[in-house]
Design an enzyme around this catalytic site. Sequence first.
Site, PDB file in Angstrom:
ATOM      1  N   TYR A 138       0.819  -1.217   0.000  1.00 35.83           N
ATOM      2  CA  TYR A 138       0.000   0.000   0.000  1.00 35.83           C
ATOM      3  C   TYR A 138       0.850   1.264   0.000  1.00 35.83           C
ATOM      4  O   TYR A 138       0.605   2.197  -0.782  1.00 35.83           O
ATOM      5  CB  TYR A 138      -0.905  -0.036   1.241  1.00 35.83           C
ATOM      6  CG  TYR A 138      -1.690   1.226   1.513  1.00 35.83           C
ATOM      7  CD1 TYR A 138      -2.589   1.733   0.585  1.00 35.83           C
ATOM      8  CD2 TYR A 138      -1.551   1.893   2.726  1.00 35.83           C
ATOM      9  CE1 TYR A 138      -3.321   2.887   0.853  1.00 35.83           C
ATOM     10  CE2 TYR A 138      -2.283   3.041   3.007  1.00 35.83           C
ATOM     11  CZ  TYR A 138      -3.157   3.536   2.074  1.00 35.83           C
ATOM     12  OH  TYR A 138      -3.882   4.681   2.334  1.00 35.83           O
ATOM     13  N   THR A 198       6.561   2.393  13.500  1.00 40.15           N
ATOM     14  CA  THR A 198       5.175   2.792  13.752  1.00 40.15           C
ATOM     15  C   THR A 198       5.089   3.656  15.001  1.00 40.15           C
ATOM     16  O   THR A 198       5.857   3.458  15.956  1.00 40.15           O
ATOM     17  CB  THR A 198       4.260   1.560  13.932  1.00 40.15           C
ATOM     18  OG1 THR A 198       2.957   1.978  14.340  1.00 40.15           O
ATOM     19  CG2 THR A 198       4.803   0.602  14.970  1.00 40.15           C
ATOM     20  N   SER A 228       0.501  -4.790  20.751  1.00 45.28           N
ATOM     21  CA  SER A 228       0.179  -5.979  19.964  1.00 45.28           C
ATOM     22  C   SER A 228       1.479  -6.675  19.589  1.00 45.28           C
ATOM     23  O   SER A 228       2.565  -6.096  19.675  1.00 45.28           O
ATOM     24  CB  SER A 228      -0.598  -5.615  18.692  1.00 45.28           C
ATOM     25  OG  SER A 228       0.272  -5.076  17.705  1.00 45.28           O
ATOM     26  N   TYR A 254       2.328  -7.377  16.613  1.00 44.32           N
ATOM     27  CA  TYR A 254       2.868  -6.631  15.481  1.00 44.32           C
ATOM     28  C   TYR A 254       3.632  -5.399  15.953  1.00 44.32           C
ATOM     29  O   TYR A 254       4.781  -5.175  15.555  1.00 44.32           O
ATOM     30  CB  TYR A 254       1.759  -6.199  14.519  1.00 44.32           C
ATOM     31  CG  TYR A 254       2.166  -4.979  13.712  1.00 44.32           C
ATOM     32  CD1 TYR A 254       3.138  -5.085  12.719  1.00 44.32           C
ATOM     33  CD2 TYR A 254       1.639  -3.720  13.982  1.00 44.32           C
ATOM     34  CE1 TYR A 254       3.556  -3.971  12.009  1.00 44.32           C
ATOM     35  CE2 TYR A 254       2.048  -2.604  13.273  1.00 44.32           C
ATOM     36  CZ  TYR A 254       3.002  -2.733  12.286  1.00 44.32           C
ATOM     37  OH  TYR A 254       3.433  -1.622  11.607  1.00 44.32           O
ATOM     38  N   LYS A 301       7.981  -3.787  15.761  1.00 42.89           N
ATOM     39  CA  LYS A 301       8.543  -2.493  15.411  1.00 42.89           C
ATOM     40  C   LYS A 301       9.307  -1.874  16.576  1.00 42.89           C
ATOM     41  O   LYS A 301      10.259  -1.111  16.381  1.00 42.89           O
ATOM     42  CB  LYS A 301       7.431  -1.562  14.923  1.00 42.89           C
ATOM     43  CG  LYS A 301       6.779  -2.025  13.620  1.00 42.89           C
ATOM     44  CD  LYS A 301       7.805  -2.154  12.507  1.00 42.89           C
ATOM     45  CE  LYS A 301       7.187  -2.480  11.169  1.00 42.89           C
ATOM     46  NZ  LYS A 301       8.178  -2.500  10.079  1.00 42.89           N
ATOM     47  N   THR A 337     -20.383   2.524  13.650  1.00 45.50           N
ATOM     48  CA  THR A 337     -20.525   2.243  15.072  1.00 45.50           C
ATOM     49  C   THR A 337     -19.335   2.792  15.841  1.00 45.50           C
ATOM     50  O   THR A 337     -18.188   2.377  15.612  1.00 45.50           O
ATOM     51  CB  THR A 337     -20.648   0.729  15.320  1.00 45.50           C
ATOM     52  OG1 THR A 337     -21.759   0.232  14.575  1.00 45.50           O
ATOM     53  CG2 THR A 337     -20.871   0.448  16.787  1.00 45.50           C
TER      54      THR A 337
END
Length: 388
Positions: free
Chosen positions: A11, A146, A181, A183, A187, A255
């Site tokens: 991306y 991140t 997390s 993930y 990082k 929501t």
Amino acid sequence: MSIIVTGADGYVGWPTALRIADRTDERVLCVDNFARREWVASLGATSATAVASMDDRLAAAEEQGYTNLSFVEGDLTDRAFVDRLLAVHEPRAIVHTAAQPSAPYSQINGERANETQHNNLQATRNLVWGLQEAGLTDTHFIETTTTGVYGAPEFPIPEGGTTMENEGERDEVPFPAMAGSWYHLTKSHDAANLRLAHSQFDIPISDVRTAIVYGAGTDETRADERLATRLDFDYYFGVVAHRFAAQAVAGYPLTVYGKGEQRKPFVSLDDAVEGLARLALVDHAERPAAHTVYNQTTRAISIVEIAETIAAVGDEHGLDVDVEHVENPRDEDETHKMEIRHEKYDDLIDGQSVDFRAGIDEVVGAMNDRRSVIESHEDRFLPDMLES
């Protein structure tokens, strides 16, 4: 000499490779193993935009004048592949965007957590050790880590380090890893490994701590439909702004848990690509300090603001979008006002900033154009109870 972009099928990686190639005559080498396509497909999800094959992407790029763009397929966790890559191409800069990028994916089960940690950490270690052992320690190594490494503290987040005081003595230290997390922890480890690589090998490092990236494309990817980057909207790989946009297109209410006033750092795809391209292309004499941390964000945005912006934009696209507040099932501060410093990144991109509403308008428009794809995958908005 060349510039290597890893994760160049992804991306952020694909439009970054295009922008770099547009601004230099140097060879820009794209590297990927197409794992992102496989991860998304394994969950029964897909991109809202049609993602062309790499052969078609390269053909379209050449038609647009990108004659300096090429591609190598390979797995960066394979040390032998990395060694060959560096020996043959001797890059003067590496933009490392290759990673399993999804926190929810890494949380599915132990197998996915292990896969995420092995993939992300092994790739980065192979690259920095490969540079050291190939005698390429002057190569500028630019990695997207991140902002998630910081967690959500109650004080303004610095751009990289912080000051610690103990028994009357003060020193600058790296910000402690507060990842939430498996993930995000990869990082955090990468950030520590990059500091070590600079300390031991003297490799110039730009640690670009990327916020939540939103947007459907850049000037480069809009030039031909075959150049489009991916636009995920499922629970695991679609960021919250893209998931909300997909829900709006499919006719679902947006929501918001509780008040939804907690803020998260965001950056548009164009602003993210701009910073990475500038770092890759900077002259040797003008490179940033030998180890520099950038907070790749332009502003913090609340969940409720995201929902209300998408609802307003949706109305302009002929969609009837409702925003519903429901009881929050999570134990979290619904009013957390995240503050994150980003002066260095602002300076890097000369203060440019894509307007959030304008970026969301393009996302909603792109998804509305492919409504049938969204509606046929609306069961991907929420997580499956995967057992494997």
